[in-house]
Design an enzyme around this catalytic site. Structure first.
Site, PDB file in Angstrom:
ATOM      1  N   ASP A   1       0.815  -1.221   0.000  1.00  0.00           N
ATOM      2  CA  ASP A   1       0.000   0.000   0.000  1.00  0.00           C
ATOM      3  C   ASP A   1       0.847   1.269   0.000  1.00  0.00           C
ATOM      4  OD1 ASP A   1      -2.564   1.243   0.056  1.00  0.00           O
ATOM      5  OD2 ASP A   1      -2.372   1.603   2.198  1.00  0.00           O
TER       6      ASP A   1
ATOM      7  N   SER B   1      -7.378   4.851  -0.006  1.00  0.00           N
ATOM      8  CA  SER B   1      -7.660   3.481  -0.437  1.00  0.00           C
ATOM      9  C   SER B   1      -9.106   3.144  -0.111  1.00  0.00           C
ATOM     10  CB  SER B   1      -6.747   2.494   0.291  1.00  0.00           C
ATOM     11  OG  SER B   1      -5.393   2.865   0.175  1.00  0.00           O
TER      12      SER B   1
ATOM     13  N   GLN C   1      -5.887  -2.569  -6.378  1.00  0.00           N
ATOM     14  CA  GLN C   1      -6.465  -1.622  -5.415  1.00  0.00           C
ATOM     15  C   GLN C   1      -7.263  -0.560  -6.152  1.00  0.00           C
ATOM     16  OE1 GLN C   1      -4.353   1.804  -3.076  1.00  0.00           O
ATOM     17  NE2 GLN C   1      -4.304   0.027  -1.719  1.00  0.00           N
TER      18      GLN C   1
END
Length: 301
Positions: free
Chosen positions: A219, A243, A293
């Protein structure tokens, strides 16, 4: 969740000290069989970093799974921003324990509300067919500038994470947009972003820890890839980035005590959201993990 904690050279905590701090961050307190408590670093951004929550949730889940099974996929949603000032409670649900597969759900709770939810599947090792794409031609990490060298070349660069610890050695193969002078920033719709990453120190020989650290770093740089096709940087153009969901598929056993290459690109942005995909490869070019993502990417009005 908060994005991209890359660190300016002014950061005071690095190397083994910073690595040990991240390892400790993932060493959750077990409250009951399926209940765990995690904390955030003393020096934190306004909201909890999403990779931290994903890594801690995977640790909590893994501690309820038989030791002969490895995680092969996870699917997660970031529901609310986490508060770094208070602990996070992780509640694991044992959905199924089959002959070959184990399924778990975990929720992360703060202030009585769910901030994160993840499902994961774990499998006993099996033999089977194997194939993978041919690796791209990429210079080895010792031929790629360090992040310090990149930042030194652009002395006016500032970053919101300037005082955060840096536990990972991160080396961008291509100069990232956020390090380019404004006159050099151009749209590059087809361009991949490639980053060599490794812990900047020794980590314990614990297979669960290795995979959770990889989930943590997955991430770090991914959502910024959505900006690359537009040739813009977040501080000038973006009102909000966060996110929304995160998925990973683990194709091979993970050893994260050496270099891995993170190849990323953003095939689409629409509706105030951007989709980024990534692939982790080992130093020999074998595909280890696939990452997808979607994030909120709101442009300033």
């Amino acid at each position: 969740m908060t994005q991209d904690p890359l660190i300016h050279p002014a950061s005071s905590v690095r190397g083994q000290t910073a690595v040990d701090a991240v390892v400790a961050l993932l060493d959750l307190e077990r409250l009951e069989d399926d209940l765990f408590r995690g904390v955030s670093p003393e020096i934190s951004p306004v909201r909890v970093f999403g990779g931290q929550v994903a890594g801690q949730a995977l640790v909590a889940t893994g501690r309820t799974v038989p030791p002969d099974r490895r995680v092969h996929s996870l699917h997660a949603y970031f529901i609310r921003g986490g508060d770094p000032r208070v602990p996070i409670i992780y509640q694991v649900e044992r959905v199924r324990d089959g002959r070959s597969f184990t399924t778990r759900r975990v929720t992360a709770v703060q202030h009585g509300k769910t901030i994160f939810a993840m499902s994961s599947s774990w499998q006993s090792d099996e033999e089977g067919m194997e194939h993978e794409p041919a690796p791209l031609d990429v210079p080895p990490p010792d031929q790629v500038p360090t992040l310090d060298e990149r930042l030194t070349a652009v002395p006016d660069t500032r970053h919101v994470w300037a005082h955060m610890p840096r536990p990972f050695d991160i080396r961008y193969v291509e100069l990232p947009t956020w390090l380019m002078p404004p006159e050099q920033r151009v749209a590059a719709p087809e361009e991949r972003v490639r980053v060599w990453i490794r812990p900047d120190g020794r980590i314990p020989d614990d297979p669960l820890l290795h995979v959770c650290l990889l989930a943590y770093v997955s991430d770090l740089t991914l959502l910024d890839t959505v900006l690359r096709p537009h040739g813009v940087v977040a501080e000038n153009t973006i009102k909000q980035m966060a996110s929304l969901d995160h998925a990973m598929w683990f194709h091979r056993p993970i050893r994260f005590d050496d270099w891995v290459l993170y190849e990323m690109q953003a095939p689409v942005a629409a509706g105030g959201r951007g989709l980024a995909t990534g692939a982790f490869l080992d130093a020999d070019g074998h595909l280890l993990t696939t990452v997808v993502q979607e994030g909120l990417v709101r442009v300033r009005g």
